[in-house]
Design a protein around this motif. Structure first.
Motif, short mmCIF file in Angstrom:
data_model
loop_
_atom_site.label_atom_id
_atom_site.label_comp_id
_atom_site.label_asym_id
_atom_site.label_seq_id
_atom_site.Cartn_x
_atom_site.Cartn_y
_atom_site.Cartn_z
N GLY A 1 3.68 -34.22 -21.24
CA GLY A 1 2.41 -34.05 -21.94
C GLY A 1 2.65 -34.08 -23.43
O GLY A 1 3.73 -34.48 -23.89
N LEU A 2 1.66 -33.64 -24.19
CA LEU A 2 1.76 -33.61 -25.66
C LEU A 2 1.34 -32.25 -26.18
O LEU A 2 0.29 -31.73 -25.79
CB LEU A 2 0.84 -34.65 -26.29
CG LEU A 2 1.19 -36.11 -26.17
CD1 LEU A 2 0.06 -36.96 -26.75
CD2 LEU A 2 2.49 -36.40 -26.91
N ILE A 3 2.15 -31.69 -27.09
CA ILE A 3 1.77 -30.50 -27.83
C ILE A 3 1.98 -30.81 -29.30
O ILE A 3 3.08 -31.19 -29.72
CB ILE A 3 2.59 -29.26 -27.41
CG1 ILE A 3 2.22 -28.86 -25.98
CG2 ILE A 3 2.34 -28.09 -28.37
CD1 ILE A 3 2.97 -27.68 -25.43
N PRO B 1 5.75 -35.30 -27.48
CA PRO B 1 5.93 -35.29 -26.02
C PRO B 1 6.75 -34.08 -25.58
O PRO B 1 7.76 -33.74 -26.21
CB PRO B 1 6.70 -36.59 -25.74
CG PRO B 1 6.46 -37.45 -26.93
CD PRO B 1 6.32 -36.51 -28.09
N VAL B 2 6.28 -33.43 -24.51
CA VAL B 2 6.96 -32.24 -23.98
C VAL B 2 6.97 -32.31 -22.46
O VAL B 2 6.06 -32.86 -21.85
CB VAL B 2 6.27 -30.94 -24.44
CG1 VAL B 2 6.35 -30.75 -25.95
CG2 VAL B 2 4.81 -30.89 -23.99
N PRO B 3 8.00 -31.74 -21.83
CA PRO B 3 8.04 -31.70 -20.37
C PRO B 3 7.06 -30.65 -19.85
O PRO B 3 6.94 -29.56 -20.41
CB PRO B 3 9.49 -31.31 -20.07
CG PRO B 3 9.91 -30.52 -21.28
CD PRO B 3 9.18 -31.12 -22.44
N CYS B 4 6.32 -31.00 -18.80
CA CYS B 4 5.38 -30.05 -18.22
C CYS B 4 5.19 -30.37 -16.74
O CYS B 4 5.72 -31.36 -16.24
CB CYS B 4 4.04 -30.08 -18.96
SG CYS B 4 3.16 -31.65 -18.91
N GLU C 1 6.41 -22.63 -32.35
CA GLU C 1 7.39 -21.85 -31.57
C GLU C 1 7.66 -22.51 -30.22
O GLU C 1 8.79 -22.49 -29.74
CB GLU C 1 6.94 -20.41 -31.40
CG GLU C 1 7.96 -19.52 -30.72
CD GLU C 1 9.31 -19.44 -31.42
OE1 GLU C 1 10.27 -18.97 -30.78
OE2 GLU C 1 9.45 -19.84 -32.61
N VAL C 2 6.64 -23.12 -29.62
CA VAL C 2 6.87 -23.87 -28.39
C VAL C 2 7.94 -24.93 -28.64
O VAL C 2 8.91 -25.05 -27.89
CB VAL C 2 5.57 -24.51 -27.87
CG1 VAL C 2 5.86 -25.49 -26.73
CG2 VAL C 2 4.58 -23.45 -27.42
N HIS C 3 7.78 -25.69 -29.71
CA HIS C 3 8.76 -26.74 -30.04
C HIS C 3 10.13 -26.15 -30.32
O HIS C 3 11.15 -26.70 -29.87
CB HIS C 3 8.28 -27.55 -31.23
CG HIS C 3 7.08 -28.39 -30.94
ND1 HIS C 3 6.34 -28.95 -31.94
CD2 HIS C 3 6.48 -28.76 -29.79
CE1 HIS C 3 5.34 -29.64 -31.41
NE2 HIS C 3 5.40 -29.53 -30.10
N ALA C 4 10.18 -25.02 -31.04
CA ALA C 4 11.47 -24.39 -31.35
C ALA C 4 12.18 -23.92 -30.08
O ALA C 4 13.40 -24.08 -29.94
CB ALA C 4 11.26 -23.23 -32.32
N VAL C 5 11.43 -23.34 -29.14
CA VAL C 5 12.02 -22.88 -27.88
C VAL C 5 12.52 -24.08 -27.08
O VAL C 5 13.64 -24.05 -26.54
CB VAL C 5 11.01 -22.03 -27.07
CG1 VAL C 5 11.47 -21.83 -25.64
CG2 VAL C 5 10.76 -20.69 -27.76
#
Length: 157
Positions: free
Chosen positions: A118-120, A124-127, A7-11
């Motif tokens: 970062g990584l989830i 790679p994701v913005p944080c 869901e994090v990725h979907a959002v």
């Protein structure tokens, strides 16, 4: 109800689809910096560009999210049954740096140098940086999950 990595990725994808920059903070932000999920997460905390807040709320509503807590301009939390919770923190950006309204007229600064990646779940994701996460954990009595997050953040700095 937990907010999982899928869901994090979907959002993030939904927000990117409407051109809304965002950066993960809170528990998922810590895990992004660590590069692995360390605990279950009740919600996804996101610093978003305040100029795109309406777009963010619209695209999340299309995913089934409804406003549960509205403390704007400080934050607005949305929830979707079976998907999770997203806590949006509108940040006003000027020349690459941001400022989020706080309760009682104070504010939180988001220096551009503290917006990182970062990584989830291997993606790679913005944080926000460990330094900024540590700063945001000041001024209140830490909960058990905060104690774990603080230990992990201190190991990163």
């Amino acid at each position: 109800m937990e907010t999982g990595a899928a869901e994090v990725h979907a959002v993030l994808d939904a927000l990117a689809g409407v051109g809304c920059p965002c950066w993960i903070s809170g528990g998922w932000g810590v895990d992004a910096l660590v590069g692995r999920q360390t605990r279950p997460h009740r919600d996804l905390d996101l610093a978003i560009d305040a100029a795109r807040e309406a777009d963010a709320l619209r695209v999340l509503a299309e995913r089934g999210y409804v406003v549960e807590t509205d403390w704007r301009p400080v934050r607005v939390e949305v929830v979707a049954s079976g998907l999770g919770r997203v806590d949006l923190h509108p940040v006003v950006f000027t020349d690459g740096d941001g400022r989020q309204a706080g309760l009682d007229g104070d504010w939180f600064d988001y220096p551009g140098v503290d917006l990182t990646t970062g990584l989830i779940a291997g993606r790679p994701v913005p944080c926000i940086s460990a330094r900024l996460q540590l700063a945001f954990h000041q001024g209140y009595e830490p909960r058990d999950v905060d104690v774990l997050d603080l230990r992990l953040l201190q190991e990163l700095t």
